[in-house]
Design a protein around this motif. Sequence first.
Motif, mmCIF file in Angstrom:
data_model
loop_
_atom_site.group_PDB
_atom_site.id
_atom_site.type_symbol
_atom_site.label_atom_id
_atom_site.label_comp_id
_atom_site.label_asym_id
_atom_site.label_seq_id
_atom_site.Cartn_x
_atom_site.Cartn_y
_atom_site.Cartn_z
ATOM 1 N N ILE A 155 0.853 -1.193 0.000
ATOM 2 C CA ILE A 155 0.000 0.000 0.000
ATOM 3 C C ILE A 155 0.891 1.246 0.000
ATOM 4 O O ILE A 155 0.761 2.110 -0.858
ATOM 5 C CB ILE A 155 -0.929 0.050 1.238
ATOM 6 C CG1 ILE A 155 -1.702 -1.264 1.408
ATOM 7 C CG2 ILE A 155 -1.889 1.229 1.129
ATOM 8 C CD1 ILE A 155 -2.470 -1.342 2.719
ATOM 9 N N VAL A 210 0.785 6.393 -2.017
ATOM 10 C CA VAL A 210 0.317 5.009 -2.008
ATOM 11 C C VAL A 210 0.379 4.462 -3.437
ATOM 12 O O VAL A 210 0.423 5.218 -4.404
ATOM 13 C CB VAL A 210 -1.126 4.888 -1.445
ATOM 14 C CG1 VAL A 210 -1.162 5.282 0.017
ATOM 15 C CG2 VAL A 210 -2.112 5.704 -2.248
ATOM 16 N N GLN A 267 -4.411 1.811 -7.106
ATOM 17 C CA GLN A 267 -5.327 0.682 -6.935
ATOM 18 C C GLN A 267 -5.719 0.153 -8.303
ATOM 19 O O GLN A 267 -6.064 0.920 -9.187
ATOM 20 C CB GLN A 267 -6.577 1.142 -6.198
ATOM 21 C CG GLN A 267 -6.310 1.611 -4.804
ATOM 22 C CD GLN A 267 -7.532 1.453 -3.922
ATOM 23 O OE1 GLN A 267 -8.320 0.531 -4.124
ATOM 24 N NE2 GLN A 267 -7.697 2.322 -2.958
ATOM 25 N N GLN A 317 -11.042 -0.151 -3.928
ATOM 26 C CA GLN A 317 -11.227 -0.925 -2.708
ATOM 27 C C GLN A 317 -11.331 0.041 -1.546
ATOM 28 O O GLN A 317 -10.840 1.158 -1.619
ATOM 29 C CB GLN A 317 -10.017 -1.842 -2.469
ATOM 30 C CG GLN A 317 -9.781 -2.855 -3.547
ATOM 31 C CD GLN A 317 -8.500 -3.640 -3.275
ATOM 32 O OE1 GLN A 317 -8.516 -4.682 -2.655
ATOM 33 N NE2 GLN A 317 -7.387 -3.106 -3.729
ATOM 34 N N HIS A 318 -11.882 -0.456 -0.450
ATOM 35 C CA HIS A 318 -11.976 0.379 0.744
ATOM 36 C C HIS A 318 -10.573 0.708 1.242
ATOM 37 O O HIS A 318 -9.740 -0.178 1.391
ATOM 38 C CB HIS A 318 -12.757 -0.359 1.824
ATOM 39 C CG HIS A 318 -12.691 0.312 3.158
ATOM 40 N ND1 HIS A 318 -13.418 1.439 3.441
ATOM 41 C CD2 HIS A 318 -11.953 0.052 4.255
ATOM 42 C CE1 HIS A 318 -13.140 1.825 4.676
ATOM 43 N NE2 HIS A 318 -12.251 1.002 5.188
ATOM 44 N N GLU A 319 -10.316 1.995 1.481
ATOM 45 C CA GLU A 319 -8.996 2.394 1.962
ATOM 46 C C GLU A 319 -9.162 3.318 3.152
ATOM 47 O O GLU A 319 -10.025 4.193 3.146
ATOM 48 C CB GLU A 319 -8.249 3.105 0.832
ATOM 49 C CG GLU A 319 -6.776 3.259 1.081
ATOM 50 C CD GLU A 319 -6.025 3.642 -0.199
ATOM 51 O OE1 GLU A 319 -5.581 2.737 -0.915
ATOM 52 O OE2 GLU A 319 -5.928 4.842 -0.474
ATOM 53 N N GLU A 320 -8.321 3.102 4.158
ATOM 54 C CA GLU A 320 -8.433 3.894 5.378
ATOM 55 C C GLU A 320 -7.031 4.220 5.876
ATOM 56 O O GLU A 320 -6.180 3.338 5.944
ATOM 57 C CB GLU A 320 -9.187 3.058 6.418
ATOM 58 C CG GLU A 320 -9.622 3.796 7.644
ATOM 59 C CD GLU A 320 -10.316 2.862 8.638
ATOM 60 O OE1 GLU A 320 -10.971 1.887 8.208
ATOM 61 O OE2 GLU A 320 -10.165 3.105 9.842
ATOM 62 N N SER A 346 -1.952 10.190 -6.163
ATOM 63 C CA SER A 346 -1.978 9.132 -5.146
ATOM 64 C C SER A 346 -1.178 9.531 -3.911
ATOM 65 O O SER A 346 -0.442 8.733 -3.342
ATOM 66 C CB SER A 346 -1.428 7.804 -5.690
ATOM 67 O OG SER A 346 -2.233 7.332 -6.716
ATOM 68 N N ALA A 376 -2.140 2.062 7.657
ATOM 69 C CA ALA A 376 -2.744 2.036 6.320
ATOM 70 C C ALA A 376 -3.533 0.746 6.151
ATOM 71 O O ALA A 376 -3.005 -0.340 6.401
ATOM 72 C CB ALA A 376 -1.655 2.124 5.255
ATOM 73 N N ARG A 417 -6.073 -1.278 3.390
ATOM 74 C CA ARG A 417 -6.717 -1.356 2.080
ATOM 75 C C ARG A 417 -7.388 -2.715 2.027
ATOM 76 O O ARG A 417 -6.702 -3.731 2.057
ATOM 77 C CB ARG A 417 -5.686 -1.200 0.965
ATOM 78 C CG ARG A 417 -6.307 -1.175 -0.420
ATOM 79 C CD ARG A 417 -5.256 -1.005 -1.501
ATOM 80 N NE ARG A 417 -4.816 0.376 -1.667
ATOM 81 C CZ ARG A 417 -3.823 0.737 -2.476
ATOM 82 N NH1 ARG A 417 -3.165 -0.186 -3.171
ATOM 83 N NH2 ARG A 417 -3.475 2.000 -2.591
ATOM 84 N N ASN A 418 -8.700 -2.702 1.954
ATOM 85 C CA ASN A 418 -9.476 -3.931 2.004
ATOM 86 C C ASN A 418 -9.058 -4.736 3.243
ATOM 87 O O ASN A 418 -9.230 -4.242 4.340
ATOM 88 C CB ASN A 418 -9.313 -4.696 0.691
ATOM 89 C CG ASN A 418 -10.402 -5.712 0.490
ATOM 90 O OD1 ASN A 418 -11.385 -5.738 1.228
ATOM 91 N ND2 ASN A 418 -10.253 -6.557 -0.498
#
Length: 351
Positions: A128, A156, A159, A163-166, A191, A218, A220-221
């Motif tokens: 990520i 980052v 993608q 996808q869900h990214e937090e 990015s 980080a 991601r999914n």
Amino acid sequence: MDHPPFILLSLVLFAIPLEAAWKLKNNTYIVDIDMSKPKRGEMVILKCEASEKQLNSSVHWEKSSTRYNSNSESWVPVGYGTEHQVHVEDFPDGGNYTCRNQKKEILHYSNLLINEIIDKRGNYSKQILKEHSDRKTFFYCEAKTYSGSFTCYWQVTKQLKPQHEEMVLKQTEGGVRNVICSRPSLDEIRSVYAANCQEIGGCLHGEEIQGITLVLHAIRNKRYENATTSFFIRNIVKPDPPQNLRMSSSSKKSSVTLQWEYPESWNTQHTFFPLSFHVKVEEAGETQKRSARTHEGNLRKRSTKGVQYYNVDTTSLTLNRTNAGKAYHVQARDRYGDSSWSNWSSYKHSM
Ligand SMILES: *[C@@H]1O[C@H](CO)[C@@H](O)[C@H](O)[C@H]1NC(C)=O
Ligand SMILES: *[C@@H]1O[C@H](CO)[C@@H](O)[C@H](O)[C@H]1NC(C)=O
Ligand SMILES: *[C@@H]1O[C@H](CO)[C@@H](O)[C@H](O)[C@H]1NC(C)=O
Ligand SMILES: *[C@@H]1O[C@H](CO)[C@@H](O)[C@H](O)[C@H]1NC(C)=O
Ligand SMILES: *[C@@H]1O[C@H](CO)[C@@H](O)[C@H](O)[C@H]1NC(C)=O
Ligand SMILES: *[C@@H]1O[C@H](CO)[C@@H](O)[C@H](O)[C@H]1NC(C)=O
Ligand SMILES: *[C@@H]1O[C@H](CO)[C@@H](O)[C@H](O)[C@H]1NC(C)=O
């Protein structure tokens, strides 16, 4: 029968699940996996944390397989009972495990994320976060002043599908200084994420004794990664460019004077926090010419010949009249600290 062996056995049984996953935040747990090991995997025991009364009825577990971008969330039944064991060895084992009662009401959920510590080829790679090639770190921070506010940046990987990214940036546990960071914002084209941080109750005029250590989480999914960095604010200061750059001619017309001002974002007390300036004078159009010829080394060298540099502590510079009609650039740096130079501020004289 002796009791000790039994106690020992139960300690072993319960010690494994606690070590196998660590808590990132409420309802979110991380499992560290070394993918290079053929016989890998961690046994994680999930508990349905609910009141005894709620646990009285038959509890069952479901796992979600969310399709991002489609609102349909399908739930797969995975087991019964107040506890659920999961053997986590790869990404498909991660996900959101929810326990429900007979009426299908949600009692509790645990989101299991995977931190691939070592990948299948035996590398410590990150998927990520992207390492900054010059700075050799996964994120870096810059401050425009000593006021305790600064901004951190990280890049980052692109993608392949949404996808869900937090992302969460915060001070590490046990940090001495009190730093709060905003929710990061993403520049989708580059990015690059940025988050603003502020030290609460810092001392502007005091010497920094303790550094600041930040951790970046980080997600991601189902993948989790982190990175940390430590610094002193005095070492990450990079002022904004000098502003209001302008030029005036003396009445006798024998000289020209270049003037500018401290950047507005700089700490207001200029006597406590003075800046030094670096002035570059070159033929107008030189910058464009140079960048057009960058692949021709000999030409590039020649084109920098007429460039003059000056270092001054004042906010003006008087130049010989022969310097009229050129391009002028000024950058700033904290006079006493070891901070970075600001970006250039430019002015082209049209005479
Ligand atoms: C996490 O859960 C505990 C116990 O249920 C609760 O007291 C706490 O407020 C929660 N923290 C957050 C950040 O939601
Ligand atoms: C638990 O369920 C049993 C059987 O349904 C019932 O007899 C009992 O009263 C319940 N206990 C509580 C605390 O709800
Ligand atoms: C996990 O599922 C529960 C519902 O079972 C939902 O409330 C929660 O938001 C989900 N959490 C995540 C991180 O997907
Ligand atoms: C990762 O491992 C492969 C195979 O062992 C090796 O060729 C490659 O150079 C490694 N990459 C990094 C970034 O270490
Ligand atoms: C970063 O990740 C590693 C491995 O999962 C973990 O041991 C460590 O505690 C994490 N760091 C922080 C500050 O949470
Ligand atoms: C300005 O430049 C001209 C030409 O180079 C020179 O003759 C003159 O002495 C210079 N004047 C000053 C004040 O330096
Ligand atoms: C400084 O220059 C860099 C590279 O051109 C740019 O990305 C950055 O936004 C600039 N920073 C400021 C504060 O203008």
